[in-house]
Design a protein around this motif. Structure first.
Motif, PDB file in Angstrom:
ATOM      1  N   SER A 185     -14.624  -3.793   4.576  1.00  0.00           N
ATOM      2  CA  SER A 185     -13.763  -3.870   3.284  1.00  0.00           C
ATOM      3  C   SER A 185     -13.234  -2.396   2.879  1.00  0.00           C
ATOM      4  N   ALA A 186     -12.274  -2.241   2.593  1.00  0.00           N
ATOM      5  CA  ALA A 186     -11.572  -0.958   2.324  1.00  0.00           C
ATOM      6  C   ALA A 186     -10.322  -0.882   1.610  1.00  0.00           C
ATOM      7  N   LEU A 187     -10.204   0.206   0.603  1.00  0.00           N
ATOM      8  CA  LEU A 187      -8.644   0.475   0.217  1.00  0.00           C
ATOM      9  C   LEU A 187      -7.952   0.931   1.258  1.00  0.00           C
ATOM     10  N   VAL A 188      -6.724   0.256   1.297  1.00  0.00           N
ATOM     11  CA  VAL A 188      -5.710   0.648   2.603  1.00  0.00           C
ATOM     12  C   VAL A 188      -4.603   1.695   1.894  1.00  0.00           C
ATOM     13  N   PHE A 189      -4.358   2.679   2.731  1.00  0.00           N
ATOM     14  CA  PHE A 189      -3.305   3.632   2.319  1.00  0.00           C
ATOM     15  C   PHE A 189      -2.271   3.746   3.454  1.00  0.00           C
ATOM     16  N   ILE A 190      -0.953   3.461   3.108  1.00  0.00           N
ATOM     17  CA  ILE A 190      -0.154   3.652   4.124  1.00  0.00           C
ATOM     18  C   ILE A 190      -0.162   5.323   4.535  1.00  0.00           C
ATOM     19  N   ARG A 191      -0.046   5.771   5.904  1.00  0.00           N
ATOM     20  CA  ARG A 191      -0.250   7.139   6.001  1.00  0.00           C
ATOM     21  C   ARG A 191       0.613   7.888   5.187  1.00  0.00           C
ATOM     22  N   ASP A 192      -0.154   9.192   4.865  1.00  0.00           N
ATOM     23  CA  ASP A 192       0.497  10.185   3.879  1.00  0.00           C
ATOM     24  C   ASP A 192       0.781   9.691   2.673  1.00  0.00           C
ATOM     25  N   SER A 193       0.675   8.478   2.053  1.00  0.00           N
ATOM     26  CA  SER A 193       0.560   8.069   0.705  1.00  0.00           C
ATOM     27  C   SER A 193      -0.628   8.156   0.010  1.00  0.00           C
ATOM     28  N   GLU A 194      -0.564   8.509  -1.326  1.00  0.00           N
ATOM     29  CA  GLU A 194      -1.517   8.639  -2.405  1.00  0.00           C
ATOM     30  C   GLU A 194      -1.998   7.417  -3.056  1.00  0.00           C
ATOM     31  N   THR A 195      -1.006   6.325  -2.943  1.00  0.00           N
ATOM     32  CA  THR A 195      -1.214   5.196  -3.664  1.00  0.00           C
ATOM     33  C   THR A 195      -1.571   3.951  -2.533  1.00  0.00           C
ATOM     34  N   SER A 196      -2.600   3.364  -2.887  1.00  0.00           N
ATOM     35  CA  SER A 196      -3.282   2.405  -2.078  1.00  0.00           C
ATOM     36  C   SER A 196      -2.147   1.092  -2.064  1.00  0.00           C
ATOM     37  N   ALA A 197      -2.460   0.404  -1.116  1.00  0.00           N
ATOM     38  CA  ALA A 197      -1.850  -0.972  -0.860  1.00  0.00           C
ATOM     39  C   ALA A 197      -2.219  -1.917  -2.212  1.00  0.00           C
ATOM     40  N   GLN A 198      -3.340  -1.863  -2.601  1.00  0.00           N
ATOM     41  CA  GLN A 198      -3.757  -2.558  -3.601  1.00  0.00           C
ATOM     42  C   GLN A 198      -3.169  -2.338  -4.809  1.00  0.00           C
ATOM     43  N   ALA A 199      -3.109  -0.914  -5.173  1.00  0.00           N
ATOM     44  CA  ALA A 199      -2.380  -0.467  -6.441  1.00  0.00           C
ATOM     45  C   ALA A 199      -0.938  -0.936  -6.241  1.00  0.00           C
ATOM     46  N   LEU A 200      -0.258  -0.957  -5.294  1.00  0.00           N
ATOM     47  CA  LEU A 200       1.106  -1.342  -5.234  1.00  0.00           C
ATOM     48  C   LEU A 200       1.222  -2.763  -5.533  1.00  0.00           C
ATOM     49  N   LEU A 201       0.362  -3.524  -4.817  1.00  0.00           N
ATOM     50  CA  LEU A 201       0.518  -4.992  -4.933  1.00  0.00           C
ATOM     51  C   LEU A 201       0.278  -5.429  -6.316  1.00  0.00           C
ATOM     52  N   LEU A 202      -0.754  -4.637  -7.009  1.00  0.00           N
ATOM     53  CA  LEU A 202      -0.785  -4.815  -8.445  1.00  0.00           C
ATOM     54  C   LEU A 202       0.201  -4.686  -9.477  1.00  0.00           C
ATOM     55  N   ALA A 203       0.502  -3.390  -9.023  1.00  0.00           N
ATOM     56  CA  ALA A 203       2.023  -3.229  -9.770  1.00  0.00           C
ATOM     57  C   ALA A 203       3.127  -4.043  -9.864  1.00  0.00           C
ATOM     58  N   GLN A 204       3.008  -4.638  -8.950  1.00  0.00           N
ATOM     59  CA  GLN A 204       4.342  -5.720  -8.656  1.00  0.00           C
ATOM     60  C   GLN A 204       3.872  -6.940  -9.103  1.00  0.00           C
ATOM     61  N   GLY A 205       2.590  -7.035  -9.719  1.00  0.00           N
ATOM     62  CA  GLY A 205       2.144  -8.591  -9.961  1.00  0.00           C
ATOM     63  C   GLY A 205       1.907  -9.505  -8.910  1.00  0.00           C
ATOM     64  N   GLU A 206       1.656  -8.711  -7.575  1.00  0.00           N
ATOM     65  CA  GLU A 206       1.376  -9.753  -6.373  1.00  0.00           C
ATOM     66  C   GLU A 206       0.116  -9.741  -5.950  1.00  0.00           C
ATOM     67  N   ALA A 207      -0.732  -9.591  -6.930  1.00  0.00           N
ATOM     68  CA  ALA A 207      -2.236  -9.399  -6.863  1.00  0.00           C
ATOM     69  C   ALA A 207      -2.750  -9.255  -8.133  1.00  0.00           C
ATOM     70  N   ILE A 208      -4.387  -9.745  -8.055  1.00  0.00           N
ATOM     71  CA  ILE A 208      -5.044  -9.567  -9.422  1.00  0.00           C
ATOM     72  C   ILE A 208      -6.236  -8.731  -9.218  1.00  0.00           C
ATOM     73  N   VAL A 209      -6.593  -7.954 -10.304  1.00  0.00           N
ATOM     74  CA  VAL A 209      -7.811  -7.357 -10.061  1.00  0.00           C
ATOM     75  C   VAL A 209      -9.148  -8.115  -9.973  1.00  0.00           C
ATOM     76  N   SER A 210      -9.936  -7.919  -8.933  1.00  0.00           N
ATOM     77  CA  SER A 210     -11.277  -8.644  -8.606  1.00  0.00           C
ATOM     78  C   SER A 210     -12.412  -8.067  -9.431  1.00  0.00           C
ATOM     79  N   ALA A 211     -12.370  -6.879  -9.955  1.00  0.00           N
ATOM     80  CA  ALA A 211     -13.364  -6.253 -10.689  1.00  0.00           C
ATOM     81  C   ALA A 211     -14.526  -5.951  -9.857  1.00  0.00           C
TER      82      ALA A 211
END
Length: 251
Positions: free
Chosen positions: A86-112
């Motif tokens: 289990s991990a937070l996934v970052f595109i190389r050289d990015s400071e924003t995780s894929a999770q944050a990108l998905l959440l900001a687009q409404g493409e995922a829900i926070v699991s807590a």
């Protein structure tokens, strides 16, 4: 998804940086195996921690990550029962995780499930912004269930849902506290909190009895037979809502 980082903006990129835990290695994404899992070209399987998928998450992940070099960050790389780390996934050289990108687009829900307070708040803020802007799944007016309509919630048994409503009563029976949203306890929506996690609420300055007559938002897996319920196992599953606050304030 190419514009997702622009939608988050510099402010969100700054708070996303708090989620950069210990490095768990790097790799190139070979495939998206399910709505929140991927396979690297070296064969490792990775589960994206911190989110629950929506109907469009897998497609969004495919567009965002396949063929990209990524860095993995997390507090524990012990594989789950399916062999995934289990991990937070970052595109190389990015400071924003894929999770944050998905959440900001409404493409995922926070699991807590992320315990780190700052990182959890950052992910919740990304989701809240998507809700305000009605992006992705939040464009559906039924994306958040009304606690006063238990049959609608019960229809989603076995699914991860977000429910809002007013707690009409707080009752304790044995080791369990029941947050009742309906007058009929057996048929109305209920959130349960075990004695084991009650100290987490107390540590956050929230007495469980004080939730009576408060509007809250609860997220989790729906269970139940005659009436639906969500078992609250983590502090982040509960958000306090003001009298007219549409997005909630995380405890």
């Amino acid at each position: 998804m190419a514009t997702a980082a622009l939608l988050i903006g510099s402010r969100d990129a700054a708070f996303a940086a708090v989620c950069q835990f210990e490095s768990q290695g790097e790799g190139r994404v070979a495939a998206i195996t399910d709505a929140r899992s991927l396979r690297l070209d070296d064969g490792r399987e990775v589960r994206l921690t911190g989110i629950e998928p929506t109907a469009t998450t897998k497609q969004a992940l495919t567009s965002l990550l396949v063929g990209r070099d990524v860095a993995l960050h997390g507090s524990d790389d012990t594989p789950d029962r399916y062999g995934r780390q289990s991990a937070l996934v970052f595109i190389r050289d990015s400071e924003t995780s894929a999770q944050a990108l998905l959440l900001a687009q409404g493409e995922a829900i926070v699991s807590a499930e992320i315990a780190d307070k700052d990182c959890a708040a950052a992910l919740m803020a990304a989701e809240a912004e998507a809700r305000r802007q009605k992006r992705g799944s939040w464009a559906d007016p039924l994306a958040i269930k009304n606690a006063e309509s238990p049959d609608d919630i019960l229809a989603g048994i076995g699914r991860f849902m977000v429910v809002e409503g007013k707690v009409l009563s707080v009752r304790q029976a044995g080791a369990m506290t029941y947050l009742n949203f309906g007058r009929n306890w057996t048929r109305g929506f209920t959130a349960t909190i075990s004695r084991r996690i009650a100290p987490a609420f107390e540590g956050a300055g929230i007495a469980l009895k004080s939730l009576e007559n408060r509007r809250i938002r609860v997220r989790g897996w729906v269970e139940g037979n005659t009436g639906p319920r969500i078992d609250v196992r983590l502090l982040g599953q509960v958000e306090l809502l003001g009298a007219i606050e549409p997005t909630g304030v995380r405890p």
